[in-house]
Design a protein around this motif. Structure first.
Motif, short mmCIF file in Angstrom:
data_model
loop_
_atom_site.label_atom_id
_atom_site.label_comp_id
_atom_site.label_asym_id
_atom_site.label_seq_id
_atom_site.Cartn_x
_atom_site.Cartn_y
_atom_site.Cartn_z
N THR A 97 -26.45 76.18 -6.38
CA THR A 97 -26.37 76.26 -4.92
C THR A 97 -26.11 74.88 -4.32
OG1 THR A 97 -27.92 78.09 -4.97
CG2 THR A 97 -27.62 77.00 -2.85
N CYS A 98 -25.18 74.81 -3.35
CA CYS A 98 -24.89 73.56 -2.64
C CYS A 98 -26.01 73.31 -1.64
CB CYS A 98 -23.54 73.68 -1.94
SG CYS A 98 -23.29 72.45 -0.64
N GLY A 99 -26.61 72.12 -1.70
CA GLY A 99 -27.70 71.79 -0.77
C GLY A 99 -27.23 71.58 0.65
N GLY A 100 -25.92 71.52 0.86
CA GLY A 100 -25.39 71.32 2.21
C GLY A 100 -25.20 72.63 2.94
N CYS A 101 -24.38 73.54 2.36
CA CYS A 101 -24.11 74.81 3.04
C CYS A 101 -25.04 75.92 2.53
CB CYS A 101 -22.65 75.21 2.85
SG CYS A 101 -22.20 75.49 1.12
N ARG A 102 -25.82 75.63 1.49
CA ARG A 102 -26.80 76.58 0.95
C ARG A 102 -26.16 77.82 0.33
NH1 ARG A 102 -31.44 73.70 0.89
NH2 ARG A 102 -31.38 72.31 2.67
N ARG A 126 -16.61 68.31 -5.30
CA ARG A 126 -16.66 68.76 -3.90
C ARG A 126 -17.08 70.22 -3.87
NH1 ARG A 126 -13.15 65.39 -0.96
NH2 ARG A 126 -13.93 66.43 0.90
N CYS A 127 -17.86 70.59 -2.87
CA CYS A 127 -18.30 71.98 -2.74
C CYS A 127 -17.09 72.83 -2.33
CB CYS A 127 -19.40 72.11 -1.70
SG CYS A 127 -19.79 73.81 -1.28
N PRO A 128 -16.77 73.91 -3.10
CA PRO A 128 -15.61 74.74 -2.75
C PRO A 128 -15.80 75.46 -1.41
CG PRO A 128 -16.56 75.36 -4.89
CD PRO A 128 -17.49 74.39 -4.28
N GLU A 129 -17.05 75.57 -0.96
CA GLU A 129 -17.31 76.29 0.30
C GLU A 129 -17.22 75.36 1.51
OE1 GLU A 129 -17.55 79.44 0.55
OE2 GLU A 129 -17.72 79.94 -1.59
N CYS A 130 -17.99 74.24 1.47
CA CYS A 130 -18.08 73.39 2.67
C CYS A 130 -17.36 72.05 2.50
CB CYS A 130 -19.53 73.16 3.06
SG CYS A 130 -20.43 72.13 1.88
N ASN A 131 -16.88 71.78 1.29
CA ASN A 131 -16.11 70.57 1.04
C ASN A 131 -16.95 69.29 0.98
OD1 ASN A 131 -13.53 69.93 0.26
ND2 ASN A 131 -12.95 69.16 2.30
#
Ligand SMILES: [Zn+2]
Length: 217
Positions: A175-180, A201-206
């Motif tokens: 899980t990305c700690g930025g966009c969760r 880079r997070c594929p969801e929030c970049n």
């Protein structure tokens, strides 16, 4: 900061009380004027009664008919004095009551101001503490930033500006700690295949993703 909410409540109450204070000051001043007026009326009628009594006592009025008419007037004046004195008493009672209310409102305002001053100084201490923490964090950031390559720092600042201050986040349990958001298997496999010095880079929030021991890849 709880002091801010407290100060807001105190300010609201103060506004209310200030309204009550003005209202009661007006009432006290109106009643003081009424009382003075009532007192003047009583004194006028008493003076007239005294003049009548003196004229009768002095023997200047000799006609029994005139004497009788004056006696009637004195009796009427006595009644008038009693009525006016009763009215004056009522005004004085109302004035006393209004003065007591005004004193209570002023006392409460004093207590409120003391509470506000205390909350303000607590708030000021808390703000000073936060300022200190912010300065420490800023120093720590500068020390850390000095060790990071310029290109990564530029990227980080750019992403951070786009994401409300959070430019990098830890990857934990997929899980990305930025966009969760939890990354799907394909994305995770792709990230896991990248060399360890490659910036993820997070594929969801970049946001920049930071690998952790429990990334889940
Ligand atoms: Zn993300």
């Amino acid at each position: 900061m709880p002091e801010l909410a407290t100060l807001e409540l105190l300010a609201e109450r103060r506004k209310e009380l200030d309204g009550e204070r003005v209202e009661n000051e007006t009432r006290v001043s109106d009643l003081t004027r009424d009382q003075r007026k009532a007192d003047g009326e009583v004194e006028n009628v008493k003076a007239r009664r005294q003049r009548d009594q003196q004229r009768m006592d002095s023997g200047q009025v000799s006609s029994p008919k005139d004497l009788q008419s004056m006696q009637h007037e004195v009796t009427a004046l006595d009644r008038r004095i009693r009525t006016l004195e009763d009215e004056e008493l009522e005004v004085m009672e109302a004035l006393e009551e209004a003065e007591a209310v005004l004193t209570r409102v002023r006392d409460e305002l004093g207590v409120l101001d003391a509470q506000s001053a205390e909350s303000e100084s607590t708030r000021d201490r808390a703000v000073a503490e936060l300022d200190g923490q912010a300065a420490d964090t800023q120093t720590e950031r500068e020390l850390t930033a000095a060790k990071i390559p310029d290109s990564l720092l530029t990227l980080y600042d750019k992403v951070r500006a786009q994401h409300g201050g959070l430019g990098a986040a830890a990857l934990r349990q997929r899980t990305c700690g930025g966009c969760r958001l939890e990354l799907n298997g394909a994305d995770l496999r792709e990230l896991a295949a990248l060399p360890s010095d490659e910036v993820l880079r997070c594929p969801e929030c970049n946001r920049i993703l930071v690998r952790t021991s429990e990334s889940g890849t």
